[in-house]
Design a protein around this motif. Structure first.
Motif, PDB file in Angstrom:
ATOM      1  N   UNK A  49       0.798  -1.226   0.000  1.00 50.36           N
ATOM      2  CA  UNK A  49       0.000   0.000   0.000  1.00 50.36           C
ATOM      3  C   UNK A  49       0.823   1.265   0.000  1.00 50.36           C
ATOM      4  N   UNK A  50       1.954   1.288  -0.719  1.00 44.45           N
ATOM      5  CA  UNK A  50       2.826   2.465  -0.721  1.00 44.45           C
ATOM      6  C   UNK A  50       2.663   3.333  -1.970  1.00 44.45           C
ATOM      7  N   UNK A  51       1.760   2.964  -2.876  1.00 42.75           N
ATOM      8  CA  UNK A  51       1.558   3.769  -4.083  1.00 42.75           C
ATOM      9  C   UNK A  51       1.096   5.169  -3.692  1.00 42.75           C
ATOM     10  N   UNK A  52       1.711   6.174  -4.303  1.00 46.30           N
ATOM     11  CA  UNK A  52       1.389   7.552  -3.924  1.00 46.30           C
ATOM     12  C   UNK A  52       1.530   8.467  -5.137  1.00 46.30           C
ATOM     13  N   UNK A  53       0.522   9.273  -5.388  1.00 39.83           N
ATOM     14  CA  UNK A  53       0.582  10.266  -6.456  1.00 39.83           C
ATOM     15  C   UNK A  53       0.348  11.654  -5.853  1.00 39.83           C
ATOM     16  N   UNK A  54       0.770  12.671  -6.571  1.00 38.69           N
ATOM     17  CA  UNK A  54       0.602  14.040  -6.105  1.00 38.69           C
ATOM     18  C   UNK A  54      -0.657  14.657  -6.691  1.00 38.69           C
ATOM     19  N   UNK A  55      -1.413  15.289  -5.835  1.00 39.49           N
ATOM     20  CA  UNK A  55      -2.582  16.014  -6.292  1.00 39.49           C
ATOM     21  C   UNK A  55      -2.210  17.415  -6.743  1.00 39.49           C
ATOM     22  N   UNK A  56      -3.208  18.167  -7.111  1.00 41.92           N
ATOM     23  CA  UNK A  56      -2.974  19.519  -7.636  1.00 41.92           C
ATOM     24  C   UNK A  56      -2.274  20.412  -6.610  1.00 41.92           C
ATOM     25  N   UNK A  57      -2.610  20.239  -5.360  1.00 39.79           N
ATOM     26  CA  UNK A  57      -2.029  21.101  -4.323  1.00 39.79           C
ATOM     27  C   UNK A  57      -0.605  20.697  -3.958  1.00 39.79           C
ATOM     28  N   UNK A  58      -0.153  19.494  -4.422  1.00 31.14           N
ATOM     29  CA  UNK A  58       1.176  19.005  -4.057  1.00 31.14           C
ATOM     30  C   UNK A  58       2.206  19.129  -5.168  1.00 31.14           C
ATOM     31  N   UNK A  59       1.754  19.341  -6.386  1.00 30.38           N
ATOM     32  CA  UNK A  59       2.669  19.442  -7.517  1.00 30.38           C
ATOM     33  C   UNK A  59       3.447  20.755  -7.428  1.00 30.38           C
ATOM     34  N   UNK A  60       4.748  20.689  -7.745  1.00 30.59           N
ATOM     35  CA  UNK A  60       5.578  21.889  -7.729  1.00 30.59           C
ATOM     36  C   UNK A  60       5.289  22.743  -8.956  1.00 30.59           C
ATOM     37  N   UNK A  61       5.016  24.007  -8.748  1.00 27.24           N
ATOM     38  CA  UNK A  61       4.741  24.904  -9.868  1.00 27.24           C
ATOM     39  C   UNK A  61       4.137  26.206  -9.391  1.00 27.24           C
ATOM     40  N   UNK A  62       4.021  27.154 -10.292  1.00 29.16           N
ATOM     41  CA  UNK A  62       3.496  28.473  -9.958  1.00 29.16           C
ATOM     42  C   UNK A  62       1.978  28.430  -9.850  1.00 29.16           C
ATOM     43  N   UNK A  63       1.458  29.321  -9.019  1.00 27.55           N
ATOM     44  CA  UNK A  63       0.004  29.463  -8.886  1.00 27.55           C
ATOM     45  C   UNK A  63      -0.551  30.516  -9.844  1.00 27.55           C
TER      46      UNK A  63
END
Length: 213
Positions: free
Chosen positions: A46-60
């Motif tokens: 159960x270690x699968x992990x993806x980044x949501x919109x709030x976790x992705x690195x980038x400008x707002x």
């Protein structure tokens, strides 16, 4: 139920009486299914992990203004609709394990043992150990009973020498009589049980039934 006991050389020695309360039950396919799927679920990390919109690195910041460009309105670069953006409803770390009732698990083990014992897959062998701890010595014994099949060896105790010799043999899994695996037993094409392990299985599950009562 009577079963033949073989020597390590593959010769018939005597017969042994198997306890019908463990090896002579009708096969209950439902509890076997529940026990096998439970073991498989408990193995999942159960270690699968993806980044949501709030976790992705980038400008707002908006990449361009809202109106007047001819393009569709756009928020930021982290939008799930863009390459490199966040993932929508992606997997997150979680625990897949769960417990099933003890009575159900015991019944599953006995059903699988009964199913295998009532076929020609189940073989009882006199007690032995591998004093040298060498794989080739154990392979020499196993070759008298199985030929490259998925094999399960049921031990009468935690014999470190047999385990040392067995760990390098492909398609071989060793289990102690009091720590069986429903998945391994069900999918084993050949079940080899030491004579003392068979006796221990009968007394072990009989004791468990008394505790349940």
């Amino acid at each position: 139920m009577e079963k033949k006991v073989f020597s390590v050389d593959g010769k018939e020695l005597r017969t042994i009486s198997l306890d019908d309360a463990v090896f002579g039950l009708p096969v209950n396919e439902d509890v076997i299914y529940y026990a096998v799927t439970n073991e498989l679920a408990n193995r999942r990390v159960g270690t699968a992990c993806t980044k949501g919109r709030s976790e992705v690195h980038g400008s707002n910041a908006k990449p361009y203004k809202q109106k007047g460009t001819g393009h569709a309105r756009r928020g930021d670069k982290k939008s799930p609709l863009l390459a490199g953006g966040g993932t929508i409803f992606g997997p997150k770390p979680r625990d897949f394990s769960y417990a099933i009732p003890k009575k159900e698990k015991r019944l599953a083990m006995k059903s699988i043992l009964s199913m295998q014992a009532q076929s020609d897959r189940f073989t009882v062998v006199e007690d032995f150990t591998i004093d040298s701890g060498k794989t080739k010595d154990l392979v020499k014994i196993l070759d008298n009973f199985t030929k490259g099949e998925r094999t399960v060896l049921i031990l009468k105790d935690d014999d470190p020498k047999i385990k040392q010799a067995a760990r390098n043999i492909p398609l071989l899994q060793f289990l102690s009589y009091n720590r069986l695996s429903a998945h391994a037993l069900f999918y084993g094409r050949k079940i080899i049980a030491l004579e003392s392990a068979v006796k221990n299985l009968s007394s072990f599950y009989a004791a468990k039934e008394k505790e349940a009562e």
